[in-house]
Design an enzyme around this catalytic site. Structure first.
Site, PDB file in Angstrom:
ATOM      1  CE  LYS A  54      -3.796  -2.689   2.193  1.00 12.64           C
ATOM      2  NZ  LYS A  54      -4.293  -3.008   3.457  1.00 12.64           N
ATOM      3  CD  GLN A  98      -3.108  -4.818   6.511  1.00 12.11           C
ATOM      4  OE1 GLN A  98      -3.240  -3.769   5.698  1.00 12.11           O
ATOM      5  NE2 GLN A  98      -3.639  -5.693   5.936  1.00 12.11           N
ATOM      6  CG  ASP A 121      -9.290  -0.274   5.141  1.00  9.12           C
ATOM      7  OD1 ASP A 121      -9.123  -0.331   3.668  1.00  9.12           O
ATOM      8  OD2 ASP A 121      -8.514  -0.571   5.813  1.00  9.12           O
TER       9      ASP A 121
END
Ligand code: NAP
Length: 310
Positions: A54, A98, A121
């Site tokens: 990412k 994460q 997200d």
């Protein structure tokens, strides 16, 4: 019949290229560079690789990134403090934590602490709720990428019988919502579904996100159906590689002897490849789009911030 491979690499590159040119415009016209803050807790090697990918994608498209790598011993309170400070910073547009977080951290509290306007997200309940109401703002990256792939490949969603196997918050549920919004007739399956194959075999469009190597075989697939394989499983047994990849096993065995593992999705590649009309490969499929869509969501967060401050 051999299924056509739906490779996602070219589309992922185009999405990143488009994001890059819009980032350049924001920098030139507004004098700010959008920023993504990635938070990782603990030493899970897979999480380190995902966050690394990412960060690399941010560099490619010109998004500034911050990598907050915290020790395994981090408490929920310490993590909430960090999220609070990232929420309040004007120079941070997007925040991702994460997953999975270590067991001692209360994942739900962390997800809910992220400012919904920075939730790139799309996991915050406000964003999940807006998606369910048909008013999406930030959509989870993997299902959003799958819709882009279907559109790019000119696969008709409207009116199609779609089946999603898996009902997780990050893939299955939002996937079903997005397909419903696009006028598919959607069935969601899970570990308690009776006679799974009889349900999945009805689908023109089958999306599989369960986390079990090669579980969905030819008996689950309607001839000619489009099959999207979200699964990402490491396998390291040579016999299993031969069974799953059939005639293509040699290439995979070479990968296995070099790295100690090879990747396989949740769909049986050799079996499904004989029945499906179109099939996403693993690797080279959905995973590439997930990162590209994260860049797109970060750009969206930056644009929302710009429009609020204008
Ligand atoms: P998850 O949270 O573990 O959810 C798995 C889902 O599969 C659950 O809903 C579960 O049902 C269902 N399931 C498990 N066994 C089943 C069975 N035998 N029959 C039918 N359904 C079954 O997994 P996830 O986070 O959605 O991830 C799924 C896979 O996608 C994993 O391999 C993951 O690595 C991969 N993934 C890839 C990407 C990417 O970018 N490529 C992104 C995210 C995830 P219950 O709800 O009944 O337990």
């Amino acid at each position: 019949m051999a299924a056509k491979e739906l490779k996602a690499g070219p589309l992922a590159d185009r999405i990143k290229q488009e994001v890059k040119s819009q980032i350049e415009q924001i920098v030139a016209t507004r004098g700010i560079r959008p920023c993504l803050a990635a938070v990782r807790v603990g030493d899970d090697p897979a999480s380190a690789v995902y966050v690394g990918n990412k960060i690399k994608a941010c560099e490619e498209v010109g998004i500034r990134s911050e990598h907050h790598a915290l020790p395994e011993s981090t408490t929920t309170a310490e993590l909430l403090d960090l999220i609070g400070s990232l929420n309040s910073r004007d120079d941070v547009d997007g925040i991702l934590t994460q997953l999975p977080l270590p067991a001692a951290v209360e994942e739900r509290l962390i997800i809910e602490a992220i400012d919904p306007a920075k939730d790139v997200d799309g996991f915050h309940p406000i964003n999940a709720g807006k998606l369910a109401l048909g008013r999406p703002v930030f959509v989870p990256c993997t299902p959003a990428g799958i819709i882009e792939l279907l559109d790019d490949s000119e696969i008709e969603i409207r009116g199609a019988r779609a089946c999603v196997v898996g009902r997780s918050q990050i893939v299955g549920r939002p996937m079903a919502q997005l397909l419903l919004q696009r006028d598919a007739t959607v069935t969601v399956c899970h570990s308690r579904t009776r006679d799974l194959a009889s349900v999945t075999r009805e689908a023109d469009l089958l999306v599989v996100a369960i986390g079990r190597a090669g579980m969905i075989g030819r008996e689950h697939i309607k001839p000619g159906a489009t099959v999207i394989d979200v699964g990402m499983n490491k396998i390291s047994d040579a016999d299993q590689v031969r069974e799953l990849f059939g005639a293509d096993a040699e290439k995979r065995l070479a990968v296995l002897s070099k790295r100690g593992y090879t990747l396989v999705g949740d769909v049986h590649p050799a079996g499904a490849g004989e029945v499906a009309g179109k099939l996403t490969p693993v690797p080279g499929g959905v995973g590439l789009l997930t990162v590209a869509m994260l860049m797109k969501n970060t750009l969206k967060a930056a644009n929302l911030r710009c429009s609020e401050s204008a």
